[in-house]
Design a protein around this motif. Structure first.
Motif, mmCIF file in Angstrom:
data_model
loop_
_atom_site.group_PDB
_atom_site.id
_atom_site.type_symbol
_atom_site.label_atom_id
_atom_site.label_comp_id
_atom_site.label_asym_id
_atom_site.label_seq_id
_atom_site.Cartn_x
_atom_site.Cartn_y
_atom_site.Cartn_z
ATOM 1 N N SER A 2 48.565 48.071 31.844
ATOM 2 C CA SER A 2 47.666 47.179 32.563
ATOM 3 C C SER A 2 47.571 45.825 31.866
ATOM 4 O O SER A 2 47.721 45.729 30.647
ATOM 5 C CB SER A 2 46.272 47.806 32.657
ATOM 6 N N ARG A 3 47.312 44.787 32.673
ATOM 7 C CA ARG A 3 47.199 43.444 32.114
ATOM 8 C C ARG A 3 45.852 43.292 31.421
ATOM 9 O O ARG A 3 44.855 43.896 31.802
ATOM 10 C CB ARG A 3 47.325 42.408 33.230
ATOM 11 N N ASP A 89 44.435 39.121 33.924
ATOM 12 C CA ASP A 89 43.396 39.245 34.932
ATOM 13 C C ASP A 89 42.239 38.356 34.484
ATOM 14 O O ASP A 89 41.507 38.699 33.541
ATOM 15 C CB ASP A 89 42.927 40.699 35.060
#
Length: 343
Positions: A2-3, A89
């Motif tokens: 995940s970012r 994000d």
């Protein structure tokens, strides 16, 4: 994988200096926005960003004035932000002083052209009509921890000087472990002399800066409102955190109130960058704080603001640097050794 989540931080005046000459060409060569912004400045009879950034040598008289510095910083910062958005994000955007105008564009409350129009207009008005000046002075020790009583002592001194006949002095910006003080020549000179007599720490007069974020800027604020219509601003697409620590939520913010804050309160009252960073930490708990370029002078202030609230147990410069080594939480895109981490 995940970012990482990030809060984007846009810098203010004083971040495009001799080492930053050529930054726009080095980091964003041939970006289409640059040509558009150059044409906007030609129409205003101003030197283009390409010409300023590509000058053979840095000139403080040319590159640090409000009409030129503001536009250069906006261009470098906004285009850096676009890169960071593509790799993180982004949970919120904030900025220091001029950085608030940039944050508006980064967060979608203004498009790239409107953002440049705002920055170019306000930078030019500051250059032409901004009175007074600014001084920077720290109130923390070498480990970035507050010197007991020092901040209040300086605030009391500012109030005492401001009460003198023909002296104007007030707090301009809370900047991490530093205070930016603004006023007229009499107020600034008295502050410099008094502080130098009482402390080994020397105040720094900021070149080509006016008394930003004080009541002395009332005329500039009024001229800005006359020049810039409400229609330039939209409700943001990403949360914005202003110079009070107030959050402007995406798709749910009053654009009239946003305009009024931006072109009145934000110009004429103290800008609390410390509170903005602490609000970002407490409200959004990001994995990272990413500071866009140009320059890398804002990192200390961000770290000091986090140290003041012991963010994630970080309570000193020593602890902050240890965390940076093991798991960086602060990325300055203006630093060559950190830029790649934001891309």
């Amino acid at each position: 994988m995940s970012r990482k989540t990030a809060v984007l931080i846009c810098p203010g005046r004083g971040t495009y200096n001799k080492p930053e000459l050529g930054t726009l060409a080095r980091t964003h060569a041939n970006h289409p926005n640059i040509a558009e912004w150059d044409e906007m400045r030609r129409e205003m009879g101003q030197e283009t960003l390409t010409s300023l950034d590509g000058a053979a040598r840095f000139s403080a008289a040319q590159h640090t004035t409000g009409d030129n510095a503001s536009a250069l910083i906006y261009a470098c910062s906004l285009l850096d932000a676009q890169l960071a958005i593509s790799s993180h994000d982004i949970v919120a955007v904030t900025g220091n002083s001029l950085g608030w105008y940039i944050a508006l564009a980064v967060g979608g409350a203004a498009d790239a052209r409107a953002g440049m129009h705002i920055v170019n207009t306000m930078g030019t008005l500051m250059h032409q009509h901004g009175p007074g000046g600014q001084i920077l002075l720290p109130f923390v020790n070498d480990n970035w921890q507050p010197i007991p009583g020092e901040e209040q002592r300086l605030l009391d001194l500012i109030a005492q000087i401001n009460s003198k006949p023909n002296h104007t002095l007030s707090l301009s910006i809370h900047l991490g472990g530093m205070l930016v003080v603004a006023g007229n020549d009499a107020g600034l000179n008295t502050f410099e002399t008094t502080v130098s007599d009482r402390s080994s720490r020397k105040p720094l007069r900021l070149p080509n800066h006016a008394a930003f974020h004080t009541e002395m800027m009332q005329q500039v604020a009024a001229l800005g409102r006359d020049s810039l219509p409400n229609a330039l601003l939209n409700t943001p697409k990403i949360a914005l955190i202003d110079g009070r620590g107030t959050v402007w939520h995406p798709h749910a913010s009053d654009t009239v109130a946003l305009y009024d804050y931006t072109f009145d309160h934000q110009i004429t009252r103290t800008y609390d960058f410390t509170k903005a960073i602490q609000s970002a930490a407490r409200n959004f708990a990001p994995d990272r704080f990413v500071i866009t370029g140009p320059g890398a002078t804002l990192g200390g202030a961000v770290a000091q603001a986090l140290i003041a609230i012991k963010w994630q147990g970080i309570d000193s410069k020593e602890a902050f640097l240890a965390r940076q080594t093991s798991d960086p939480i602060l990325i300055s895109m203006g630093r060559e050794d950190q830029r790649a981490l934001a891309l």
